[in-house]
Design an enzyme around this catalytic site. Structure first.
Site, PDB file in Angstrom:
ATOM      1  CE  LYS A  69      39.777  31.093  35.541  1.00 37.37           C
ATOM      2  NZ  LYS A  69      39.539  31.460  36.957  1.00 37.37           N
TER       3      LYS A  69
ATOM      4  CB  SER B 184      38.784  35.351  36.555  1.00 34.08           C
ATOM      5  OG  SER B 184      39.085  34.166  37.280  1.00 34.08           O
TER       6      SER B 184
ATOM      7  CB  SER C 170      37.326  33.231  39.707  1.00 34.06           C
ATOM      8  OG  SER C 170      37.711  34.570  39.713  1.00 34.06           O
TER       9      SER C 170
HETATM   10  N1  GLN Z   1      37.173  38.874  41.299  1.00 33.12           N
HETATM   11  C1  GLN Z   1      38.236  38.590  42.223  1.00 33.12           C
HETATM   12  C2  GLN Z   1      39.488  39.274  41.757  1.00 33.12           C
HETATM   13  O1  GLN Z   1      39.403  40.001  40.838  1.00 33.12           O
HETATM   14  C3  GLN Z   1      38.440  37.110  42.359  1.00 33.12           C
HETATM   15  C4  GLN Z   1      39.119  36.517  41.204  1.00 33.12           C
HETATM   16  C5  GLN Z   1      39.347  35.052  41.339  1.00 33.12           C
HETATM   17  O2  GLN Z   1      38.723  34.376  42.152  1.00 33.12           O
HETATM   18  N2  GLN Z   1      40.300  34.558  40.556  1.00 33.12           N
HETATM   19  O3  GLN Z   1      40.534  39.111  42.280  1.00 33.12           O
END
Ligand code: GLN
Length: 495
Positions: free
Chosen positions: A78, A153, A177
């Site tokens: 990532k 994400s 994410s």
């Molecule tokens: N979807 C969540 C956010 O937008 C979690 C994102 C994540 O785990 N990096 O913050």
């Protein structure tokens, strides 16, 4: 095809000399070249670097060196994790062109284990989002249906697994994410216990919640990767100094006989897609057949988890992202005073969602509001931890659907932040309490034929239980569906 095998199968083929690391890496780079134009999982493919690493592993194997179990197996990283000399953008224009001068601890450990890093995967900008549509570069497409999102994400990492571009990937999970992209792509993703995997060299979003973890196509592969990247790191002050739980052994000795599995009452019902709930309930039946006792538990404060998260995460991000000031990293726009340059750079460098969160966070932290917002959210966080503690006195692990729905269409929720935030309703409590969770595929929802995720949560430093229960359920579900769920994904690159 070799790229359709699991990581452990590839490792065996490498060990037996049936294939070299260079051949295996080439097979994956070719696969990426063939399908990534459609999937768009990668922001950067490191052809040369990956092959150089593979040559080195082959050399070491030839010279009789004892290699680690995953040596020579490729991985997708990532783009929030720094790797020396390789562009790291975090899906943001802000860091375009930046090549980090050092390796994150996760990357050093992967390199030491001989895991081949194929390239950097797409993500929502600075890991803020649930669909990868917030990437400043392009959206990633779900290999199950290219018109749909791959989750976020870490949508790039999970899509690369589902498209057979890599057998292993690294994700990060601040609120879901790793697990939500795993759920919507029919893959496996683990958020380890907070502090279980080093954050050194992981670009910070919300430091008290961020956790890197393994992504794979099955539970055992994830366990092997977990053992490579996990464990104490003096470079991360929140790293846990105890050895990581024996996750590979747990995945191998999978049994749930006599275990108590707690179904969280608050994480089902309204807002959950019927087909997702159906697969969830069938998975519970499978666990019961394997000898587990299913109990219901209540976590009444989970109702406030999303609200607390959207104060704590933006507050921490507003502070963490202050470092992108045009003076130190990434792009610089405009001329004039430091303040003018900073303004112009942040205006151009950050996307809409990142700006929204910085504004929300600075507001929540400002004097006069701090106690009302940030302070209250921290109190809710404590209550959520207590809900977990209480639930873990009644059950060995807790379960829920990972995400309320299957993958939605690209564009469907991109102008509705609240609808987007609701994707993480079932994953966020785990991050707030610092405990661990895994998502494994439970089957395909009847309405749309898309994968649904089953989430298993365990207490801090009980990560082995995720693998124990996850692997047992995976075996049962593979036999229920006649094959691993991912094998039912449409074949890409056939033309
Ligand atoms: N979807 C969540 C956010 O937008 C979690 C994102 C994540 O785990 N990096 O913050």
């Amino acid at each position: 095809m070799i790229y359709e095998k699991n990581a452990t199968e590839m490792a065996t083929a490498l060990e037996k000399g049936e294939i070299s690391a260079v051949e295996l890496t080439r097979a994956h780079l070719d696969r990426i070249a063939a399908v990534d134009g459609e999937v768009k999982a990668f922001l950067y493919v490191d052809n040369e670097g990956a092959l150089a690493q593979a040559r080195d592993v082959d050399q070491r194997r030839k010279s009789g060196e004892k290699l680690s179990p995953l040596a020579g197996v490729p991985l997708a990283l990532k783009d929030v994790m720094v790797q020396q000399g390789v562009p790291t953008t975090c899906g943001s224009k802000m860091l375009e062109g930046w090549r980090p001068p050092y390796d994150s601890t996760v990357v050093s450990r992967l390199k030491a284990a001989g895991v081949i890093i194929l390239g950097k995967t797409n993500m929502d900008e600075f890991a803020m989002g649930s669909s990868t549509e917030n990437s400043a570069y392009f959206p990633t497409h779900n290999p199950w249906d290219l018109t749909r999102i791959p989750g976020g994400s870490g949508g790039g990492s999970s899509a690369s697994l589902a498209a057979f571009e890599a057998p292993l990937a690294i994700g990060t999970d601040t609120g879901g994410s790793i697990r939500q992209p795993a759920a919507v792509t029919g893959t496996v993703g683990v958020k380890p216990t907070y502090g279980g995997v080093s954050r050194y060299g992981l670009v910070a979003f919300s430091s008290s919640l961020d956790q890197a973890g393994p992504c794979a196509r099955n539970v055992l592969d994830a366990a092997y990767l977990h053992e490579v990247i996990g464990g104490y790191d003096p470079m991360d002050s929140t790293s846990i100094s105890a050895p990581i739980p024996p996750v590979v052994a747990a995945a191998k000795n999978a049994s749930v006989k006599g275990m108590k599995i707690g179904v969280i009452k608050e994480l089902q019902g309204d807002g959950y897609q019927a087909g997702v709930l159906k697969r969830f309930n069938e998975s519970l039946e499978e666990l019961a057949k394997l000898g587990a006792e299913i109990v219901e538990v209540s976590c009444p404060n989970f109702e406030y988890a999303l609200a607390a998260y959207y104060l704590i995460a933006p507050s921490e991000c507003s502070s963490n992202l202050a470092r992108f000031d045009a003076m130190r990293y990434g792009i610089r726009v405009g001329e004039g005073s430091a303040e003018e340059v900073m303004n112009a750079t942040r205006e151009v460098g950050f996307g809409k969602e990142v700006k929204r969160r910085i504004i929300l966070g600075t507001y929540a932290l400002s004097s006069g509001y701090y106690d009302a917002y940030y302070g209250s959210a921290q109190k809710v966080r404590t209550l959520i931890s207590r809900d977990f503690e209480n639930a873990f006195t009644k059950a060995d692990v807790l379960v829920s659907p990972t995400a309320p729905t299957t993958a939605f269409k690209i564009g469907e929720k991109s102008n509705d932040p609240i609808a987007m935030y609701l994707n993480d309703i079932a994953t966020i409590p785990t991050n707030l309490a610092g405990v661990c969770g895994i998502s494994i595929p439970s089957g395909l929802a009847e309405e749309d034929g898309l994968p649904a995720g089953f989430q298993i949560m365990a207490g801090a430093m009980k990560d082995d239980r995720l693998y124990q229960v996850g692997a047992a359920l995976e075996v049962a579900l593979n036999s229920k569906w006649g094959a691993p769920i991912l094998s039912k994904a449409p074949k890409l690159g056939a033309k």
